[in-house]
Design an enzyme around this catalytic site. Structure first.
Site, mmCIF file in Angstrom:
data_model
loop_
_atom_site.group_PDB
_atom_site.id
_atom_site.type_symbol
_atom_site.label_atom_id
_atom_site.label_comp_id
_atom_site.label_asym_id
_atom_site.label_seq_id
_atom_site.Cartn_x
_atom_site.Cartn_y
_atom_site.Cartn_z
ATOM 1 N N CYS A 1 3.048 1.569 3.031
ATOM 2 C CA CYS A 1 4.160 0.613 2.976
ATOM 3 C C CYS A 1 5.273 1.159 2.089
ATOM 4 C CB CYS A 1 3.687 -0.736 2.443
ATOM 5 S SG CYS A 1 2.428 -1.525 3.456
ATOM 6 N N CYS B 1 0.839 -1.199 0.000
ATOM 7 C CA CYS B 1 0.000 0.000 0.000
ATOM 8 C C CYS B 1 0.879 1.256 0.000
ATOM 9 C CB CYS B 1 -0.918 -0.002 1.219
ATOM 10 S SG CYS B 1 -0.038 0.166 2.794
#
Length: 71
Positions: free
Chosen positions: A14, A11
């Site tokens: 991340c 994501c």
């Protein structure tokens, strides 16, 4: 050499954690190996229930947020 692992599914948070971690490690001149762990089942091995998470040498340093560079 330090082993740095980023736990997350890929994501935006991340990716931000990965970029920030690499920037700080490079700035500090740390010798490291970076591994991205995307297998949700492996998160539990670290006791992580919320991502992103930063693991340094097998120890969870941060979970659930992207820390500031100072942290």
């Amino acid at each position: 050499m330090h082993k740095i692992q980023i736990l997350g599914t890929g994501c935006a948070k991340c990716q931000s954690l990965t970029k920030a971690t690499v920037a700080v490690a490079d700035e500090l001149g740390i010798d490291y190996e970076l591994e991205k762990v995307t297998d949700i089942l492996k998160f539990a091995d670290f006791g992580v229930m919320i991502t992103p998470a930063l693991v340094i040498d097998g120890k969870v340093a941060v979970a659930g947020k992207v820390p500031s560079a100072a942290q």
